[in-house]
Design an enzyme around this catalytic site. Structure first.
Site, PDB file in Angstrom:
ATOM      1  N   ALA A  69      39.664  67.133  44.313  1.00  0.00           N
ATOM      2  CA  ALA A  69      39.214  67.898  44.003  1.00  0.00           C
ATOM      3  C   ALA A  69      38.938  68.852  43.649  1.00  0.00           C
ATOM      4  O   ALA A  69      39.379  69.732  43.254  1.00  0.00           O
ATOM      5  CB  ALA A  69      38.160  68.174  45.586  1.00  0.00           C
ATOM      6  N   LYS A  75      33.942  81.245  53.868  1.00  0.00           N
ATOM      7  CA  LYS A  75      32.615  81.826  54.722  1.00  0.00           C
ATOM      8  C   LYS A  75      32.125  80.826  55.448  1.00  0.00           C
ATOM      9  O   LYS A  75      31.010  81.147  56.195  1.00  0.00           O
ATOM     10  CB  LYS A  75      31.522  81.496  53.065  1.00  0.00           C
ATOM     11  CG  LYS A  75      31.586  82.969  52.265  1.00  0.00           C
ATOM     12  CD  LYS A  75      32.977  83.396  51.676  1.00  0.00           C
ATOM     13  CE  LYS A  75      33.968  84.758  51.904  1.00  0.00           C
ATOM     14  NZ  LYS A  75      35.367  85.255  51.513  1.00  0.00           N
ATOM     15  N   GLY A 109      44.362  79.511  37.323  1.00  0.00           N
ATOM     16  CA  GLY A 109      43.596  80.777  38.582  1.00  0.00           C
ATOM     17  C   GLY A 109      45.588  81.095  39.321  1.00  0.00           C
ATOM     18  O   GLY A 109      45.915  81.320  38.868  1.00  0.00           O
ATOM     19  N   GLY A 145      42.922  89.190  54.519  1.00  0.00           N
ATOM     20  CA  GLY A 145      43.217  88.878  55.689  1.00  0.00           C
ATOM     21  C   GLY A 145      42.224  89.728  56.194  1.00  0.00           C
ATOM     22  O   GLY A 145      42.420  89.273  57.968  1.00  0.00           O
ATOM     23  N   GLU A 200      38.651  89.162  56.630  1.00  0.00           N
ATOM     24  CA  GLU A 200      37.841  88.292  56.562  1.00  0.00           C
ATOM     25  C   GLU A 200      38.716  87.295  57.865  1.00  0.00           C
ATOM     26  O   GLU A 200      38.046  86.985  58.646  1.00  0.00           O
ATOM     27  CB  GLU A 200      37.881  87.305  55.521  1.00  0.00           C
ATOM     28  CG  GLU A 200      36.869  87.972  54.657  1.00  0.00           C
ATOM     29  CD  GLU A 200      36.118  87.665  53.261  1.00  0.00           C
ATOM     30  OE1 GLU A 200      35.220  88.445  52.491  1.00  0.00           O
ATOM     31  OE2 GLU A 200      36.829  86.449  53.409  1.00  0.00           O
ATOM     32  N   ASP A 230      41.376  83.758  37.640  1.00  0.00           N
ATOM     33  CA  ASP A 230      42.333  84.673  37.744  1.00  0.00           C
ATOM     34  C   ASP A 230      43.978  85.024  37.484  1.00  0.00           C
ATOM     35  O   ASP A 230      44.945  85.401  37.641  1.00  0.00           O
ATOM     36  CB  ASP A 230      43.432  83.732  38.684  1.00  0.00           C
ATOM     37  CG  ASP A 230      41.772  84.369  40.096  1.00  0.00           C
ATOM     38  OD1 ASP A 230      40.625  84.934  40.236  1.00  0.00           O
ATOM     39  OD2 ASP A 230      42.397  83.669  41.796  1.00  0.00           O
ATOM     40  N   HIS A 290       8.868  97.256  52.778  1.00  0.00           N
ATOM     41  CA  HIS A 290       9.032  97.082  53.917  1.00  0.00           C
ATOM     42  C   HIS A 290       8.784  96.159  54.909  1.00  0.00           C
ATOM     43  O   HIS A 290       7.705  95.770  54.836  1.00  0.00           O
ATOM     44  CB  HIS A 290       8.459  98.584  54.337  1.00  0.00           C
ATOM     45  CG  HIS A 290       8.037  99.180  55.883  1.00  0.00           C
ATOM     46  ND1 HIS A 290       9.844  99.522  55.769  1.00  0.00           N
ATOM     47  CD2 HIS A 290       7.568  99.377  56.980  1.00  0.00           C
ATOM     48  CE1 HIS A 290       9.810 100.311  57.293  1.00  0.00           C
ATOM     49  NE2 HIS A 290       8.140  99.995  57.738  1.00  0.00           N
TER      50      HIS A 290
HETATM   51  C1  LIG Z   1      40.973  82.128  50.839  1.00  0.00           C
HETATM   52  C2  LIG Z   1      40.176  83.425  49.818  1.00  0.00           C
HETATM   53  C3  LIG Z   1      38.887  83.724  50.188  1.00  0.00           C
HETATM   54  C4  LIG Z   1      38.784  83.875  48.759  1.00  0.00           C
HETATM   55  N1  LIG Z   1      37.170  84.273  49.354  1.00  0.00           N
HETATM   56  C5  LIG Z   1      36.714  84.774  47.798  1.00  0.00           C
HETATM   57  C6  LIG Z   1      35.427  85.483  48.274  1.00  0.00           C
HETATM   58  O1  LIG Z   1      34.285  85.121  48.671  1.00  0.00           O
HETATM   59  N2  LIG Z   1      34.778  86.129  46.614  1.00  0.00           N
HETATM   60  C7  LIG Z   1      35.374  85.650  45.497  1.00  0.00           C
HETATM   61  O2  LIG Z   1      34.648  86.005  44.139  1.00  0.00           O
HETATM   62  N3  LIG Z   1      36.574  85.502  45.946  1.00  0.00           N
HETATM   63  C8  LIG Z   1      37.212  84.371  46.845  1.00  0.00           C
HETATM   64  N4  LIG Z   1      38.309  84.036  46.423  1.00  0.00           N
HETATM   65  C9  LIG Z   1      39.247  84.505  45.125  1.00  0.00           C
HETATM   66  C10 LIG Z   1      38.978  83.182  44.564  1.00  0.00           C
HETATM   67  O3  LIG Z   1      39.278  82.505  45.303  1.00  0.00           O
HETATM   68  C11 LIG Z   1      39.176  82.951  42.915  1.00  0.00           C
HETATM   69  O4  LIG Z   1      39.176  84.227  41.936  1.00  0.00           O
HETATM   70  C12 LIG Z   1      39.151  82.252  42.274  1.00  0.00           C
HETATM   71  O5  LIG Z   1      39.043  80.819  42.401  1.00  0.00           O
HETATM   72  C13 LIG Z   1      39.177  82.192  40.652  1.00  0.00           C
HETATM   73  O6  LIG Z   1      39.231  81.010  39.454  1.00  0.00           O
HETATM   74  P1  LIG Z   1      39.554  80.028  38.447  1.00  0.00           P
HETATM   75  O7  LIG Z   1      38.881  79.558  38.461  1.00  0.00           O
HETATM   76  O8  LIG Z   1      40.368  81.238  37.956  1.00  0.00           O
HETATM   77  O9  LIG Z   1      40.986  79.786  39.634  1.00  0.00           O
HETATM   78  P2  LIG Z   1      41.396  78.811  41.242  1.00  0.00           P
HETATM   79  O10 LIG Z   1      39.759  78.629  41.758  1.00  0.00           O
HETATM   80  O11 LIG Z   1      42.429  78.950  40.944  1.00  0.00           O
HETATM   81  O12 LIG Z   1      41.251  77.213  39.966  1.00  0.00           O
HETATM   82  C14 LIG Z   1      42.448  76.982  39.336  1.00  0.00           C
HETATM   83  C15 LIG Z   1      42.366  75.861  38.825  1.00  0.00           C
HETATM   84  O13 LIG Z   1      43.024  75.685  38.369  1.00  0.00           O
HETATM   85  C16 LIG Z   1      44.337  73.325  39.098  1.00  0.00           C
HETATM   86  N5  LIG Z   1      45.175  73.966  37.582  1.00  0.00           N
HETATM   87  C17 LIG Z   1      46.069  74.634  37.910  1.00  0.00           C
HETATM   88  N6  LIG Z   1      47.342  74.462  37.348  1.00  0.00           N
HETATM   89  C18 LIG Z   1      47.002  73.049  37.089  1.00  0.00           C
HETATM   90  C19 LIG Z   1      47.824  72.160  35.576  1.00  0.00           C
HETATM   91  N7  LIG Z   1      48.694  73.089  35.064  1.00  0.00           N
HETATM   92  N8  LIG Z   1      47.274  71.132  35.288  1.00  0.00           N
HETATM   93  C20 LIG Z   1      45.583  71.114  36.162  1.00  0.00           C
HETATM   94  N9  LIG Z   1      45.291  71.776  36.912  1.00  0.00           N
HETATM   95  C21 LIG Z   1      45.619  72.730  37.655  1.00  0.00           C
HETATM   96  C22 LIG Z   1      44.610  74.410  40.154  1.00  0.00           C
HETATM   97  O14 LIG Z   1      43.781  73.356  41.114  1.00  0.00           O
HETATM   98  C23 LIG Z   1      42.710  74.905  40.978  1.00  0.00           C
HETATM   99  O15 LIG Z   1      41.958  73.254  41.355  1.00  0.00           O
HETATM  100  C24 LIG Z   1      39.561  83.767  47.419  1.00  0.00           C
HETATM  101  C25 LIG Z   1      40.576  82.964  47.719  1.00  0.00           C
HETATM  102  C26 LIG Z   1      40.746  83.078  48.489  1.00  0.00           C
HETATM  103  C27 LIG Z   1      42.517  82.757  48.707  1.00  0.00           C
END
Ligand SMILES: Cc1cc2nc3c(=O)[nH]c(=O)nc-3n(C[C@H](O)[C@H](O)[C@H](O)COP(=O)(O)OP(=O)(O)OC[C@H]3O[C@@H](n4cnc5c(N)ncnc54)[C@H](O)[C@@H]3O)c2cc1C
Length: 466
Positions: free
Chosen positions: A36, A50, A144, A185, A187, A313, A445
């Site tokens: 997905a 959440k 990510g 941790g 949350e 990330d 208010h």
């Molecule tokens: C439990 C938890 C709770 C969180 N809560 C929050 C929150 O409340 N608010 C907030 O701002 N942040 C939160 N975060 C952090 C947030 O999820 C990340 O900062 C965010 O998802 C980063 O987005 P991104 O697009 O950089 O990477 P990601 O969301 O990690 O997405 C990367 C995607 O790339 C795909 N991928 C990787 N390598 C490849 C490849 N070679 N080919 C094809 N696809 C690939 C992966 O499968 C993934 O789907 C939370 C994280 C966790 C673990």
């Protein structure tokens, strides 16, 4: 197939980047290896956590607070399976939403692992072996992050879990031991405490929420302590042994000393996240990473290899979904010849516990370290009418403003709905507002936002309700 842009990864960074690029007329494709779209955030991060925070808060309200409101529901019974279905519905609704948006914007979506295969080429490796080669002018890497492992501790996602396993437990653990007092941790600790676990958090540092304002950390720890979470600060976990369905966790003082062994039904390893670049083939094209494994980029998200960019990330900066999204928009606009930009000084950071914690801008510690003179205005929720009537008086708003110009430099809130309250000051900071600007803005208010106005008044020592 040939594209202007191929985005690898459809987390909040990648899918938002692809949509913005398509809006700007770039022929765009995404590659995602998960079943997905939505990345960590939608599948195993922000959204499911959440959902469980929301459901567990409702459970606790029904168990402990409804009676005070004159609502007698007896003793509520937990149906954990149904709560997990509720969580999954939320995840599915969101991931399907991303799929819809990609289609709506004419973006081609490839399922498989994206691998850099040379200049302007991305190979998509599918599970069924049907590989495809995409030609593209530009690549944005948005792959990510992944869970940081603790050396010597094996995550089995049953007894020793990462955040992913902690979102899927089939029963409420009697004793939950959490390694790491960061956002994730705390949350997830809140979720399981509300559902009945005895929660202990072991943290290496002498404080919780490292990086956030020190006063916030102290007050918040007191509040969580009152709720029943125990903390072992300045302590390190040196071993976890799993036997007969439970864990023995060896904990030592961080500075060295006598070890103790704590028993737990589940151990959550929540010591942070690391950039994820496995299988990407960075070495094939020579993309540079730093000493933490993060892809190195310049201020325009360009790597050292022409035509390859990275966001979210997987690069430096706070690991937050909205930071990744804004970088996605910025890099798409830059590729389309516009002036995309992210203001890293104004990125809100929220902990979605109860009460919530939210901050934006500088902490007091940072201002002191940088030698910047500031005035602090603080207002407690005990003095806010709406918080009083709602019985949500824990916490405060603190505004830090430049001593000379009165410009708002940082805002820190512990309190109900802090995550929404922080938005007005983030906007104010983007506009270079002074504390007086916020103080002179009429706030409705009775709302919790009046505590923000009062904290702004308090910067000039003229708060009304305290
Ligand atoms: C439990 C938890 C709770 C969180 N809560 C929050 C929150 O409340 N608010 C907030 O701002 N942040 C939160 N975060 C952090 C947030 O999820 C990340 O900062 C965010 O998802 C980063 O987005 P991104 O697009 O950089 O990477 P990601 O969301 O990690 O997405 C990367 C995607 O790339 C795909 N991928 C990787 N390598 C490849 C490849 N070679 N080919 C094809 N696809 C690939 C992966 O499968 C993934 O789907 C939370 C994280 C966790 C673990």
């Amino acid at each position: 197939m040939s594209y202007d842009l191929v985005v690898i990864g459809t987390g909040p960074g990648g899918y938002v980047c692809a949509i913005r690029a398509a809006q700007l007329g770039l022929k765009t494709a995404v590659v995602e290896k998960r079943a997905a779209h939505g990345g960590t955030c939608l599948n195993v991060g922000c959204i499911p956590s959440k959902a469980l925070l929301h459901a567990s808060e409702a459970f606790e309200d029904a168990s402990k607070h409804f009676a005070d409101l004159g609502i007698d529901v007896g003793t509520p019974k937990l149906d954990l399976k149904k709560m997990m279905t509720f969580k999954q519905d939320g995840v599915d609704g969101n991931t399907k939403g991303v799929e819809f948006l990609l289609k709506k914007n004419g973006i081609d979506a490839y399922r498989g692992t994206g691998r850099l295969a040379g200049a302007g080429r991305v190979e998509v490796l599918s599970e069924d072996g049907a590989n495809q080669m995409l030609e593209t002018k530009n690549v944005v890497i948005a792959t990510g992050s992944d869970v940081t492992r603790l050396p010597g501790v094996t995550i089995d996602e049953r007894i020793v879990v990462s955040s992913t396993g902690a979102l899927e437990l089939e029963t409420v653990p009697g004793k939950l031991l959490i390694i790491g007092a960061g956002v994730i941790g705390l949350e997830l600790g809140s979720v399981w405490r509300r559902l009945g676990s005895e929660v202990t958090v072991v943290e290496y540092l002498d404080r919780i929420l490292p990086g956030m304002d020190g006063e916030v950390g102290k007050q918040f720890q007191r509040i969580l302590g009152k709720q029943g979470i125990s903390f072992k600060l300045s302590s390190k976990v040196t071993g976890v042994e799993v036997k007969d369905g439970s864990a023995s966790v060896t904990v030592e003082p961080a500075a060295g000393g006598e070890a103790e062994v704590l028993q737990a039904d589940v151990v959550l390893v929540a010591i942070g996240r690391v950039p994820y670049t496995e299988g990407l083939g960075l070495e094939t094209v020579g993309v540079q990473v730093d000493n933490k494994g993060r892809i190195q980029t310049d201020s325009h998200y360009a790597t050292n290899v022409t035509g390859i960019y990275a966001i979210g990330d997987v690069i430096a900066g706070p690991m937050l979904a909205h930071k990744a999204e804004d970088e996605g928009v910025a890099v798409a606009e830059l590729l389309a010849g516009q002036a995309g930009h992210v203001n890293y000084g104004v990125i809100p950071n929220v902990v979605y516990t109860f009460p919530e914690v939210a901050s934006v801008g500088k902490t007091e510690e940072e201002l002191k370290k940088d030698g910047i003179a500031y005035n602090a205005g603080k207002f407690p929720f005990t003095a806010n009418g709406r918080a009083k009537v709602n019985h949500t008086t824990d916490g405060f708003v603190k505004i830090l403003a430049d001593a000379k110009s009165d410009r708002v430099l940082g805002v820190h809130i512990v309190g109900a709905d802090a995550g929404n309250l922080i938005a007005e000051v983030a906007v104010a900071m983007e506009f270079g507002a002074s504390a007086e600007d916020v103080a002179r803005t009429c706030h409705a208010h009775p709302t919790l936002t009046e505590a923000v106005k009062e904290a702004a008044l308090a910067v000039g020592k003229r708060a009304i309700h305290i």
